[in-house]
Design a protein around this motif. Structure first.
Motif, PDB file in Angstrom:
ATOM      1  N   ARG A  79     103.357  88.196  63.237  1.00  0.00           N
ATOM      2  CA  ARG A  79     104.224  88.588  64.269  1.00  0.00           C
ATOM      3  C   ARG A  79     105.403  88.099  64.241  1.00  0.00           C
ATOM      4  O   ARG A  79     105.727  86.990  63.818  1.00  0.00           O
ATOM      5  N   LEU A  80     106.484  88.723  64.885  1.00  0.00           N
ATOM      6  CA  LEU A  80     107.933  88.345  64.884  1.00  0.00           C
ATOM      7  C   LEU A  80     108.092  87.372  66.169  1.00  0.00           C
ATOM      8  O   LEU A  80     107.592  87.881  67.335  1.00  0.00           O
ATOM      9  N   LEU A  81     108.215  86.195  65.901  1.00  0.00           N
ATOM     10  CA  LEU A  81     108.570  85.149  67.031  1.00  0.00           C
ATOM     11  C   LEU A  81     109.500  85.552  67.587  1.00  0.00           C
ATOM     12  O   LEU A  81     109.639  85.310  69.012  1.00  0.00           O
ATOM     13  N   SER A  82     110.937  85.824  66.923  1.00  0.00           N
ATOM     14  CA  SER A  82     112.218  85.839  67.766  1.00  0.00           C
ATOM     15  C   SER A  82     113.122  86.671  66.865  1.00  0.00           C
ATOM     16  O   SER A  82     112.883  86.805  65.549  1.00  0.00           O
ATOM     17  N   GLU A  83     113.790  87.439  67.424  1.00  0.00           N
ATOM     18  CA  GLU A  83     115.093  88.044  66.533  1.00  0.00           C
ATOM     19  C   GLU A  83     115.732  87.147  65.793  1.00  0.00           C
ATOM     20  O   GLU A  83     116.146  87.483  64.756  1.00  0.00           O
ATOM     21  N   LYS A  84     116.201  86.013  66.363  1.00  0.00           N
ATOM     22  CA  LYS A  84     116.941  85.180  65.857  1.00  0.00           C
ATOM     23  C   LYS A  84     116.233  83.667  65.599  1.00  0.00           C
ATOM     24  O   LYS A  84     115.262  83.284  66.126  1.00  0.00           O
ATOM     25  N   ALA A  94     105.008  76.504  71.300  1.00  0.00           N
ATOM     26  CA  ALA A  94     104.172  76.249  72.367  1.00  0.00           C
ATOM     27  C   ALA A  94     104.390  77.184  73.654  1.00  0.00           C
ATOM     28  O   ALA A  94     103.473  77.398  74.349  1.00  0.00           O
ATOM     29  N   LYS A  95     105.611  77.436  73.786  1.00  0.00           N
ATOM     30  CA  LYS A  95     105.964  78.456  75.034  1.00  0.00           C
ATOM     31  C   LYS A  95     105.069  79.513  74.930  1.00  0.00           C
ATOM     32  O   LYS A  95     104.636  79.941  75.954  1.00  0.00           O
ATOM     33  N   VAL A  96     105.204  80.587  73.940  1.00  0.00           N
ATOM     34  CA  VAL A  96     104.275  81.638  73.745  1.00  0.00           C
ATOM     35  C   VAL A  96     102.813  81.268  73.852  1.00  0.00           C
ATOM     36  O   VAL A  96     102.071  82.263  74.125  1.00  0.00           O
ATOM     37  N   TRP A  97     102.200  80.177  73.537  1.00  0.00           N
ATOM     38  CA  TRP A  97     100.888  79.787  73.676  1.00  0.00           C
ATOM     39  C   TRP A  97     100.616  79.664  75.240  1.00  0.00           C
ATOM     40  O   TRP A  97      99.246  79.520  75.701  1.00  0.00           O
ATOM     41  N   GLU A  98     101.513  79.131  75.819  1.00  0.00           N
ATOM     42  CA  GLU A  98     101.326  78.644  77.344  1.00  0.00           C
ATOM     43  C   GLU A  98     101.080  79.928  78.102  1.00  0.00           C
ATOM     44  O   GLU A  98     100.540  79.980  79.029  1.00  0.00           O
ATOM     45  N   ASP A  99     101.967  80.964  77.651  1.00  0.00           N
ATOM     46  CA  ASP A  99     101.926  82.208  78.563  1.00  0.00           C
ATOM     47  C   ASP A  99     101.979  83.321  77.402  1.00  0.00           C
ATOM     48  O   ASP A  99     102.872  83.829  76.694  1.00  0.00           O
ATOM     49  N   TYR A 100     100.622  83.862  77.326  1.00  0.00           N
ATOM     50  CA  TYR A 100     100.371  85.003  76.613  1.00  0.00           C
ATOM     51  C   TYR A 100     101.299  86.110  76.541  1.00  0.00           C
ATOM     52  O   TYR A 100     101.485  87.080  75.592  1.00  0.00           O
ATOM     53  N   SER A 101     101.806  86.385  77.712  1.00  0.00           N
ATOM     54  CA  SER A 101     102.672  87.720  77.933  1.00  0.00           C
ATOM     55  C   SER A 101     104.291  87.284  77.704  1.00  0.00           C
ATOM     56  O   SER A 101     105.147  88.286  77.514  1.00  0.00           O
ATOM     57  N   PHE A 102     104.633  86.029  77.345  1.00  0.00           N
ATOM     58  CA  PHE A 102     105.880  85.704  77.180  1.00  0.00           C
ATOM     59  C   PHE A 102     106.426  86.176  75.751  1.00  0.00           C
ATOM     60  O   PHE A 102     105.603  85.853  74.777  1.00  0.00           O
ATOM     61  N   TRP A 104     110.133  85.582  73.092  1.00  0.00           N
ATOM     62  CA  TRP A 104     111.398  85.505  72.908  1.00  0.00           C
ATOM     63  C   TRP A 104     112.327  86.678  72.699  1.00  0.00           C
ATOM     64  O   TRP A 104     111.401  87.584  72.267  1.00  0.00           O
ATOM     65  N   ASP A 105     113.370  86.736  72.670  1.00  0.00           N
ATOM     66  CA  ASP A 105     114.357  87.837  72.399  1.00  0.00           C
ATOM     67  C   ASP A 105     114.089  88.491  71.414  1.00  0.00           C
ATOM     68  O   ASP A 105     114.282  88.048  70.380  1.00  0.00           O
ATOM     69  N   GLY A 106     113.642  89.831  71.390  1.00  0.00           N
ATOM     70  CA  GLY A 106     113.529  90.435  69.930  1.00  0.00           C
ATOM     71  C   GLY A 106     112.131  89.964  69.392  1.00  0.00           C
ATOM     72  O   GLY A 106     111.920  90.941  68.275  1.00  0.00           O
ATOM     73  N   GLY A 107     111.295  89.189  69.880  1.00  0.00           N
ATOM     74  CA  GLY A 107     109.968  88.853  69.315  1.00  0.00           C
ATOM     75  C   GLY A 107     108.839  89.526  70.135  1.00  0.00           C
ATOM     76  O   GLY A 107     108.934  90.430  70.943  1.00  0.00           O
ATOM     77  N   GLU A 108     107.779  89.215  69.632  1.00  0.00           N
ATOM     78  CA  GLU A 108     106.398  89.690  70.068  1.00  0.00           C
ATOM     79  C   GLU A 108     105.713  88.673  70.895  1.00  0.00           C
ATOM     80  O   GLU A 108     105.532  87.645  70.305  1.00  0.00           O
ATOM     81  N   SER A 109     105.323  89.136  72.099  1.00  0.00           N
ATOM     82  CA  SER A 109     104.221  88.057  72.677  1.00  0.00           C
ATOM     83  C   SER A 109     102.823  88.105  71.979  1.00  0.00           C
ATOM     84  O   SER A 109     102.354  88.916  71.398  1.00  0.00           O
ATOM     85  N   ASN A 110     102.117  87.180  72.495  1.00  0.00           N
ATOM     86  CA  ASN A 110     100.707  87.039  72.244  1.00  0.00           C
ATOM     87  C   ASN A 110      99.892  88.557  72.505  1.00  0.00           C
ATOM     88  O   ASN A 110      99.012  88.793  71.448  1.00  0.00           O
ATOM     89  N   VAL A 111     100.168  88.965  73.739  1.00  0.00           N
ATOM     90  CA  VAL A 111      99.492  90.163  74.113  1.00  0.00           C
ATOM     91  C   VAL A 111      99.973  91.151  73.247  1.00  0.00           C
ATOM     92  O   VAL A 111      98.915  92.044  72.622  1.00  0.00           O
ATOM     93  N   VAL A 112     101.184  91.637  73.051  1.00  0.00           N
ATOM     94  CA  VAL A 112     101.622  92.579  72.043  1.00  0.00           C
ATOM     95  C   VAL A 112     101.065  92.447  70.498  1.00  0.00           C
ATOM     96  O   VAL A 112     100.616  93.400  69.930  1.00  0.00           O
TER      97      VAL A 112
END
Length: 113
Positions: A79-84, A94-102, A104-112
């Motif tokens: 998946r794309l973590l971030s656009e930049k 760590a942030k995206v694994w703490e909150d599955y719906s979070f 970063w700008d232009g990136g994909e969450s764990n849910v998506v």
């Protein structure tokens, strides 16, 4: 006939924004050798990898054992973590694994993903 599937996550790599060409690290090379050792007697007929260099490097040790090419599957990309590019990859992941719906700008969450 029984079919066994072995899923192997790519070995450790040092973060860089170049997702496609990021190679495995020295630690990753040792992990790849372990993967080869574990799978060398499994009678593998097909090897499929994402196009990412680190994924290919993780399983390429089996080429000499089985004499089969690696099939590249574009849809196996991560998946794309971030656009930049991110300044601190470890904190960002760590942030995206703490909150599955979070995401970063232009990136994909764990849910998506």
């Amino acid at each position: 006939m029984i079919t066994n599937l072995y899923f192997v996550r790519h070995a450790h790599s040092t973060y860089s924004p170049d997702q496609l060409n990021r190679p495995i690290s020295e630690r990753g090379k040792e992990d790849a050798r372990k993967v080869t050792e574990i799978l060398k007697n499994k009678g593998i007929n097909v090897r499929i990898s994402s196009p990412n260099k680190r994924a290919i490097q993780t399983i390429e040790g089996l080429t000499g054992i089985y004499g089969i090419d690696i099939v590249i599957e574009e849809d196996f990309k991560e998946r794309l973590l971030s656009e930049k590019p991110l300044n601190d990859f470890d904190s960002a992941i760590a942030k995206v694994w703490e909150d599955y719906s979070f995401s970063w700008d232009g990136g994909e969450s764990n849910v998506v993903a």
